[in-house]
Scaffold this motif. Structure first.
Motif, short mmCIF file in Angstrom:
data_model
loop_
_atom_site.label_atom_id
_atom_site.label_comp_id
_atom_site.label_asym_id
_atom_site.label_seq_id
_atom_site.Cartn_x
_atom_site.Cartn_y
_atom_site.Cartn_z
N PHE A 140 0.84 -1.20 0.00
CA PHE A 140 0.00 0.00 0.00
C PHE A 140 0.87 1.26 0.00
O PHE A 140 0.68 2.18 -0.79
CB PHE A 140 -0.90 -0.05 1.24
CG PHE A 140 -1.70 1.19 1.50
CD1 PHE A 140 -2.95 1.36 0.94
CD2 PHE A 140 -1.19 2.20 2.32
CE1 PHE A 140 -3.69 2.50 1.20
CE2 PHE A 140 -1.92 3.33 2.58
CZ PHE A 140 -3.18 3.49 2.02
N GLU A 141 1.87 1.30 0.88
CA GLU A 141 2.75 2.48 0.97
C GLU A 141 3.66 2.57 -0.25
O GLU A 141 3.94 3.66 -0.75
CB GLU A 141 3.57 2.41 2.26
CG GLU A 141 2.71 2.57 3.52
CD GLU A 141 3.54 2.54 4.78
OE1 GLU A 141 4.40 1.62 4.90
OE2 GLU A 141 3.35 3.41 5.65
N THR A 150 -4.46 6.80 -6.01
CA THR A 150 -5.43 6.95 -4.94
C THR A 150 -6.13 5.62 -4.73
O THR A 150 -6.82 5.12 -5.62
CB THR A 150 -6.47 8.04 -5.27
OG1 THR A 150 -5.78 9.27 -5.51
CG2 THR A 150 -7.45 8.21 -4.12
N HIS A 151 -5.94 5.05 -3.58
CA HIS A 151 -6.51 3.74 -3.31
C HIS A 151 -8.01 3.82 -3.14
O HIS A 151 -8.58 4.86 -2.79
CB HIS A 151 -5.86 3.14 -2.06
CG HIS A 151 -4.40 2.90 -2.20
ND1 HIS A 151 -3.89 1.75 -2.75
CD2 HIS A 151 -3.33 3.67 -1.89
CE1 HIS A 151 -2.58 1.81 -2.76
NE2 HIS A 151 -2.20 2.97 -2.24
N TYR A 156 -8.67 0.58 1.86
CA TYR A 156 -8.50 1.12 3.22
C TYR A 156 -9.25 0.27 4.23
O TYR A 156 -8.73 -0.06 5.29
CB TYR A 156 -9.02 2.57 3.27
CG TYR A 156 -8.14 3.56 2.56
CD1 TYR A 156 -6.94 3.97 3.12
CD2 TYR A 156 -8.52 4.11 1.34
CE1 TYR A 156 -6.13 4.88 2.47
CE2 TYR A 156 -7.72 5.02 0.68
CZ TYR A 156 -6.53 5.41 1.25
OH TYR A 156 -5.73 6.32 0.61
N THR A 157 -10.48 -0.07 3.91
CA THR A 157 -11.30 -0.84 4.84
C THR A 157 -10.70 -2.21 5.10
O THR A 157 -10.62 -2.67 6.25
CB THR A 157 -12.72 -1.01 4.27
OG1 THR A 157 -13.30 0.29 4.08
CG2 THR A 157 -13.59 -1.81 5.22
N LEU A 158 -10.26 -2.90 4.04
CA LEU A 158 -9.66 -4.22 4.19
C LEU A 158 -8.42 -4.16 5.07
O LEU A 158 -8.25 -4.99 5.98
CB LEU A 158 -9.29 -4.78 2.81
CG LEU A 158 -8.50 -6.10 2.80
CD1 LEU A 158 -9.33 -7.22 3.40
CD2 LEU A 158 -8.07 -6.46 1.38
N ASP A 182 -6.59 11.29 2.17
CA ASP A 182 -7.10 11.08 0.82
C ASP A 182 -8.61 11.30 0.72
O ASP A 182 -9.20 11.01 -0.32
CB ASP A 182 -6.78 9.64 0.36
CG ASP A 182 -5.28 9.41 0.20
OD1 ASP A 182 -4.55 10.42 0.12
OD2 ASP A 182 -4.86 8.25 0.16
N ARG A 183 -9.20 11.78 1.83
CA ARG A 183 -10.64 12.06 1.87
C ARG A 183 -11.49 10.81 1.63
O ARG A 183 -12.61 10.88 1.14
CB ARG A 183 -11.03 13.15 0.85
CG ARG A 183 -10.24 14.43 0.98
CD ARG A 183 -10.34 15.00 2.37
NE ARG A 183 -11.72 15.31 2.77
CZ ARG A 183 -12.09 15.62 4.01
NH1 ARG A 183 -11.20 15.62 4.98
NH2 ARG A 183 -13.36 15.90 4.27
N HIS A 184 -10.93 9.65 1.98
CA HIS A 184 -11.70 8.41 1.96
C HIS A 184 -12.15 8.13 3.38
O HIS A 184 -11.65 7.22 4.05
CB HIS A 184 -10.86 7.24 1.43
CG HIS A 184 -10.82 7.15 -0.05
ND1 HIS A 184 -11.93 7.00 -0.82
CD2 HIS A 184 -9.77 7.21 -0.91
CE1 HIS A 184 -11.59 6.95 -2.10
NE2 HIS A 184 -10.27 7.08 -2.18
#
Length: 583
Positions: A140-141, A150-151, A156-158, A182-184
């Motif tokens: 991810f990083e 942008t993921h 993110y949830t997983l 990222d505003r997610h």
């Protein structure tokens, strides 16, 4: 291609331009599989030969790109095999994972190729395929820095869920911070999950910080998550912090519900802060909440434990006047138990009759508290009557019932009747508990029936019960007073074999017992052992030992014991040189 039924003898036309770069060799292979059964397939393979490491030989990785070319006609008999080829993403995900795991650092050409073909969906599949939250976070990083992608919300949830499940809470918080940047913003479900995960790990500070950050983002917090946090804080004896958290969140899009109040009222009642519990009880109507039977039972139980039974009875009567709520067996039993503990058996019996007349069926617990109450006031006729009445209400006598009856008869000095009940338990296959053993052993010792008590101790050691010192102490004391120190010492050995270690009372009994028999060196050894295990002797034990040492002509040892004891207890010892215990 191994589908023999589909392609018996495939014909290939290929061109093989080759390039070397960095630690990989890139080759493009293009194949045109000539059409049969109306389907043609064009495939391009990008291969990467990874650099050999000390533990892994070089390997060639192929990234396939497929293009199905339709030429009309019917589907072939083996058409199901083509479905695998129709999903090149699955192959690409495996290649990306392999490159990430075994080909670091990647060359610029490899990075460029991946940058063109990676997407948020592919990256999500890569994280899944790695099947390791820590590795998933690294990828991810890596992709975040190298490809500026942008993921997706699901990535993110997983990661947050899997990292929390693995106990990697700091890493989960890092992903949470990335999501905010990222505003997610995670939804209330995942926020509640993370907060609860931090709380279960005992990190309430981080849980509260996370809650504050979410609220600053104007993200609604699920009432279930906040209630769960309050509940776990109270279970961890953080009642004051839980009350403060509740008050801090009242004005922040937080509307408490019945569960919120029930959690706080229960915590306050268990802490015997019944007046504070009543404050929350009275505030419920302000927030549109109404006490349910759980609320009433909780606060009535708290009142009865605080010996404010009459107030609890008043609340019970209040419930009876309501149309939407009725007292249940727990409500009545709580008040009955309160009266029994105060010895007000008349009120307890009257409430039982009221309970039965209202149509509420008493439980075994109801009868047990009544039997125990009658036994403690010495009214064994009423206790026996309650025992006999149980069956008519479908209640079966259990170990608590028999223990209460045995205790009552022992208090009245009728040990033989207690032993009859003990045998009845055996016939009914009801196993005694630690308190059943303790009560009857203690009663036998008071009547100096040491050998019977000793037999019960042997029976205890053959059970799975984890014994406590208070069961052994009366028997040890009895044998010490009768002068049989060897038997007393043997019982101590049996205690330790059952992982039950002597307490202050045990050591005091042994010290005085050995002093009375003039076995002073052993008494000193027991005293030193007592100190070595961190058990501080009381005034009586020290004074007894010191006086006996002076009488035995051992002033130096007496002085040493006095000095050690005064240092440990910080109390001045007034030593009487006349022995206070009988020899």
């Amino acid at each position: 291609m191994k589908g023999r039924e589909f392609y018996q003898e495939p014909n290939f036309e290929s061109g093989v331009p080759s390039r070397n770069f960095g630690h990989c060799q890139e080759e493009n292979f293009e194949y045109l599989i000539r059409p049969r059964y109306g389907v043609g397939l064009h495939m391009t393979l990008f291969s990467f030969t990874t650099r050999a490491s000390r533990v892994r030989p070089a390997s060639k990785l192929f990234v396939p790109q497929y293009h199905i070319q339709s030429h009309g006609g019917s589907h072939p008999p083996g058409y199901k095999d083509v479905k695998v080829v129709q999903k090149p993403e699955a192959w690409f995900v495996k290649v990306v994972c392999t490159l990430f795991l075994y080909s670091q650092p990647l060359s610029d050409r490899s990075l460029g190729y991946l940058s063109k073909h990676l997407s948020p969906l592919i990256e999500l599949q890569v994280v899944k395929w790695l099947n390791d939250p820590a590795l998933g976070l690294k990828f991810f990083e890596f992709s975040r820095v190298k490809f500026n992608i942008t993921h997706s919300f699901w990535t993110y949830t997983l990661l947050m869920r899997s990292l929390c499940n693995m106990g990697l809470h700091e890493s989960a918080k890092l992903v949470f911070d990335y999501a905010r940047i990222d505003r997610h913003l995670p939804d209330d479900t995942i926020v509640g999950f993370i907060i609860s995960s931090f709380a279960r790990a005992g990190d309430f500070g981080m849980a509260k910080k996370l809650l504050a950050e979410i609220q600053s983002d104007e993200v609604g917090i699920d009432i279930f998550a906040l209630n769960n946090l309050l509940n776990m804080m109270i279970k961890q004896n953080k009642l004051e912090e839980a009350v403060s958290l509740y008050k801090e969140n009242l004005g922040l899009n937080f509307n408490p519900d019945n569960w919120t109040f029930n959690i706080l009222i229960l915590g306050l009642c268990k802490a015997r802060q019944v007046d504070k519990a009543f404050e929350f009880f009275n505030d419920m109507w302000i927030f549109g909440c109404f006490p349910d039977i759980l609320t009433y039972n909780t606060i009535i139980g708290g009142l009865c434990r605080a010996n404010e039974v009459d107030r609890g009875h008043e609340l019970l009567n209040e419930i009876r006047l309501r149309d939407d709520c009725s007292p249940d067996v727990v409500t009545y039993t709580s008040v009955i138990s309160g009266y029994c503990k105060l010895g007000k058996m008349g009120k307890a019996s009257a409430l039982l009759n009221e309970m039965i007349n209202s149509g509420t069926v008493p439980s075994a617990v109801t009868f047990n508290v009544l039997i125990d109450g009658f036994g403690k006031v010495g009214d064994m006729l009423s206790a026996k009557s309650m025992y006999e009445k149980m069956a008519s209400f479908g209640c079966i006598a259990d170990v608590v019932t028999f223990t209460s009856l045995i205790d009552g008869y022992c208090r009245n000095g009728d040990v033989n009747r207690s032993l009859q009940l003990w045998n009845t338990m055996k016939v009914r296959n009801i196993s005694p508990n630690v308190y059943t053993f303790s009560i009857i052993i203690n009663a036998l010792c008071k009547e100096n029936r040491l050998h019977e008590a000793r037999e019960l101790l042997k029976e205890l050691t053959c059970t799975n019960i984890v014994p406590k010192p208070f069961i052994f102490n009366p028997v040890i004391d009895g044998f010490c007073k009768s002068g049989n120190l060897d038997e007393a010492n043997l019982i101590v050995v049996e205690m330790k074999e059952k992982k039950c270690y002597p307490d202050k009372v045990t050591y005091t009994i042994l010290i005085i017992g050995h002093c009375m028999k003039g076995r002073m060196l052993e008494a000193i050894g027991i005293f030193d052992k007592m100190l070595s295990v961190g058990c501080v002797p009381d005034d009586f034990a020290v004074h007894s030992l010191v006086s006996c040492l002076f009488k035995a002509g051992m002033p130096n040892e007496a002085s040493r014991v006095s000095t050690i004891s005064s240092l440990d207890n910080n109390i001045p010892l007034r030593i009487n040189r006349v022995v206070p215990v009988a020899a």
